[in-house]
Write an enzyme that holds these catalytic residues in place. Structure first.
Site, PDB file in Angstrom:
ATOM      1  N   ASN A 156      42.363 -37.066 -20.047  1.00 35.69           N
ATOM      2  CA  ASN A 156      41.614 -38.240 -19.633  1.00 35.69           C
ATOM      3  C   ASN A 156      42.196 -39.540 -20.171  1.00 35.69           C
ATOM      4  OD1 ASN A 156      39.115 -39.825 -18.829  1.00 35.69           O
ATOM      5  ND2 ASN A 156      38.996 -39.977 -21.052  1.00 35.69           N
ATOM      6  N   TYR A 163      52.072 -48.651 -11.866  1.00 36.05           N
ATOM      7  CA  TYR A 163      50.832 -47.888 -12.029  1.00 36.05           C
ATOM      8  C   TYR A 163      50.654 -46.893 -10.884  1.00 36.05           C
ATOM      9  CZ  TYR A 163      45.826 -47.106 -12.822  1.00 36.05           C
ATOM     10  OH  TYR A 163      44.592 -46.531 -13.056  1.00 36.05           O
ATOM     11  N   ILE A 165      35.166 -47.174 -11.510  1.00 38.72           N
ATOM     12  CA  ILE A 165      34.115 -46.502 -12.268  1.00 38.72           C
ATOM     13  C   ILE A 165      33.524 -47.452 -13.304  1.00 38.72           C
ATOM     14  CG2 ILE A 165      33.541 -44.491 -13.677  1.00 38.72           C
ATOM     15  CD1 ILE A 165      34.495 -43.834 -10.820  1.00 38.72           C
TER      16      ILE A 165
END
Length: 239
Positions: A89, A149, A182
């Site tokens: 994560n 990215y 998120i």
């Protein structure tokens, strides 16, 4: 996989998505190795997991240092005497590569492949199979202004497919999750007008919740025919 009493390691477990994943798995009876460099956040996650009746231990090693990864995973394996899963994560799964910078120059890096090789070697050694879950991003499909990215996140997704093919013979599955926007601490601190612009193109007109990512992680662990695929949790957004 029945994740009750299984041992699952989670990087970036101190807060946000990592903490949500830890709590989701703890509710299902998993024992947890919580990895983060923020000791205070990590202790808070551990306390919340232990309150759910599972064993949770904390580890503060730097996943960007290969020697620390080897010794840290060794400590987890020794403490629990098994390792059934890992959720990548933090760190390497946010930017695909952890990079060491000195005086503005990149001097070293630890690839996702090296990290997973350490994890996979331990799982193979225990002989119980296992699951590797990587966190990619909606940006993996290509997003203007995010060349590095985007390439990194696409790499994470592709790596997941490769590991599924290579490790399936050992009973080890791999899966990835590509979150959209998120509502973690970072986004929650943004100005309301910026958040409104961010959520406007999302068909559901809101940010995702860390708990919704955690539910997808649980699905990957529990569905034994899932491997080598990416689950998109993005509210229908396309960049």
């Amino acid at each position: 996989m029945d994740i009750r009493n299984k041992v699952i390691a989670i990087t970036g477990a101190g807060r946000g998505i990592g903490r949500a994943i830890a709590l989701q798995l703890a509710r299902q009876g998993s024992h947890l190795a919580l990895i983060d460099l923020n000791a205070e956040d990590l202790a808070a996650t551990r306390a919340q997991c232990e309150a759910l009746g599972v064993t949770a231990r904390t580890y503060g090693f730097n996943v960007g240092e290969e020697a620390e990864v080897v010794s840290g995973i060794g400590a987890i394996a020794s403490d629990f005497n098994r390792l059934d899963g890992i959720v990548n994560n933090a760190g390497i799964v946010r930017d695909a590569l952890l990079v060491k910078v000195k005086d503005g120059a990149i001097v070293d890096k630890l690839s996702l492949a090296q990290w997973n090789a350490v994890i996979a070697a331990r799982m193979i050694g225990f002989g119980n199979g296992g699951v590797i879950v990587n966190i990619s991003s909606i940006s993996r499909a290509g997003n203007a202004g995010q060349t590095n990215y985007t390439a990194a996140k696409a790499g994470v997704a592709s790596m997941t497919v490769v590991w599924a093919k290579e490790l399936g013979r050992y009973g080890i599955r791999s899966g990835a999750i590509a979150p959209g926007f998120i509502g973690t601490e970072i986004l929650a601190s943004m100005r309301p007008d910026m958040l409104e612009r961010m959520t406007a193109p999302v068909p559901l007109k809101r940010l995702g919740k860390p708990e919704e990512i955690a539910q997808a992680v649980q699905f990957i662990f529990e569905n034994d025919f899932f491997t080598g695929r990416v689950i998109e949790i993005d509210g229908g957004l396309r960049l």
